[in-house]
Design a protein around this motif. Structure first.
Motif, mmCIF file in Angstrom:
data_model
loop_
_atom_site.group_PDB
_atom_site.id
_atom_site.type_symbol
_atom_site.label_atom_id
_atom_site.label_comp_id
_atom_site.label_asym_id
_atom_site.label_seq_id
_atom_site.Cartn_x
_atom_site.Cartn_y
_atom_site.Cartn_z
ATOM 1 N N LYS A 98 45.233 -16.900 112.871
ATOM 2 C CA LYS A 98 44.623 -16.617 114.174
ATOM 3 C C LYS A 98 44.306 -15.123 114.322
ATOM 4 C CE LYS A 98 43.773 -18.547 118.247
ATOM 5 N NZ LYS A 98 42.883 -19.645 118.472
ATOM 6 N N THR A 99 45.252 -14.263 113.936
ATOM 7 C CA THR A 99 45.026 -12.827 114.087
ATOM 8 C C THR A 99 44.004 -12.304 113.071
ATOM 9 O OG1 THR A 99 46.957 -12.368 112.726
ATOM 10 C CG2 THR A 99 47.257 -12.308 115.106
ATOM 11 N N ALA A 100 43.859 -12.986 111.930
ATOM 12 C CA ALA A 100 42.884 -12.562 110.923
ATOM 13 C C ALA A 100 41.456 -12.827 111.386
ATOM 14 C CB ALA A 100 43.145 -13.269 109.600
ATOM 15 N N GLN A 101 41.264 -13.726 112.351
ATOM 16 C CA GLN A 101 39.925 -14.026 112.864
ATOM 17 C C GLN A 101 39.290 -12.809 113.517
ATOM 18 O OE1 GLN A 101 40.135 -17.279 115.596
ATOM 19 N NE2 GLN A 101 40.684 -18.777 114.021
ATOM 20 N N GLY A 102 40.097 -11.923 114.010
ATOM 21 C CA GLY A 102 39.578 -10.723 114.663
ATOM 22 C C GLY A 102 39.581 -10.868 116.162
ATOM 23 N N GLY A 103 39.907 -9.785 116.831
ATOM 24 C CA GLY A 103 39.950 -9.799 118.287
ATOM 25 C C GLY A 103 41.273 -10.283 118.838
ATOM 26 N N ALA A 123 53.085 -13.621 122.067
ATOM 27 C CA ALA A 123 51.873 -14.372 122.368
ATOM 28 C C ALA A 123 50.737 -13.904 121.481
ATOM 29 C CB ALA A 123 51.492 -14.173 123.831
ATOM 30 N N VAL A 124 49.934 -14.868 121.034
ATOM 31 C CA VAL A 124 48.672 -14.550 120.377
ATOM 32 C C VAL A 124 47.687 -14.350 121.524
ATOM 33 C CG1 VAL A 124 46.857 -15.383 118.852
ATOM 34 C CG2 VAL A 124 49.239 -15.931 118.361
#
Length: 158
Positions: A98-103, A123-124
């Motif tokens: 999820k964090t690798a997707q960017g933003g 939290a993401v």
């Protein structure tokens, strides 16, 4: 000594819900030293600058301020050290994708004790833009004013 039951909130990051759109939340354990636990039990911690990240398949919490234990000796902990988070491997993989997707970023929301064990809720989250923050504030004030109007109308009708 009796075993602790229930939850005791130590610190909350109110700013996070204002600055970020929360996507998913996770409960993680923390690897702490003894003096850190004692300091947390006194209710002393700050999540203001804190953030979490994934590095080498492990989750880490950084820049969270847990002040030194006042009764501690020379082996007291460093207040802003990196702390390892305890999550399941599948959760770490899911978060890293999820964090690798960017933003997206990992933000600590609160530190608390659950049945005597120190936990952190992370939290993401995706950062809000300035106009999103203004719109959320406007909605909050509109809702508050509507509730106030309903209360005064109900009092008049009695």
């Amino acid at each position: 000594m009796a075993k602790e039951r229930g939850e005791k909130i130590v610190a909350t990051n109110r700013r996070a819900r204002h600055d970020y759109l929360i996507e998913d939340t996770y409960e993680a354990g923390m690897v702490l030293s003894g003096t850190e636990v004692k300091s947390l039990r006194e209710g002393r911690a700050s999540l203001v600058d804190g953030y979490a990240f994934i590095d080498g398949g492990e989750a880490w919490l950084d820049a969270v301020h847990i002040p030194e234990y006042t009764e501690g000796t020379w082996n007291n902990h460093a207040p802003r050290r990196k702390r390892k988070l305890l999550l399941h491997k599948q959760q770490i993989v899911k978060i890293s994708h999820k964090t690798a997707q960017g933003g997206y970023t990992l933000v600590p929301l609160q530190i608390y004790f659950h049945d005597g064990r120190a936990k952190v809720e992370i939290a993401v989250a995706k950062g809000k833009r300035e106009f999103d923050k203004r719109q959320a504030l406007r909605e909050k004030t509109d809702k508050r004013e509507a509730e106030r109007a309903m209360r005064t109308r109900n009092r008049m009708g009695e």
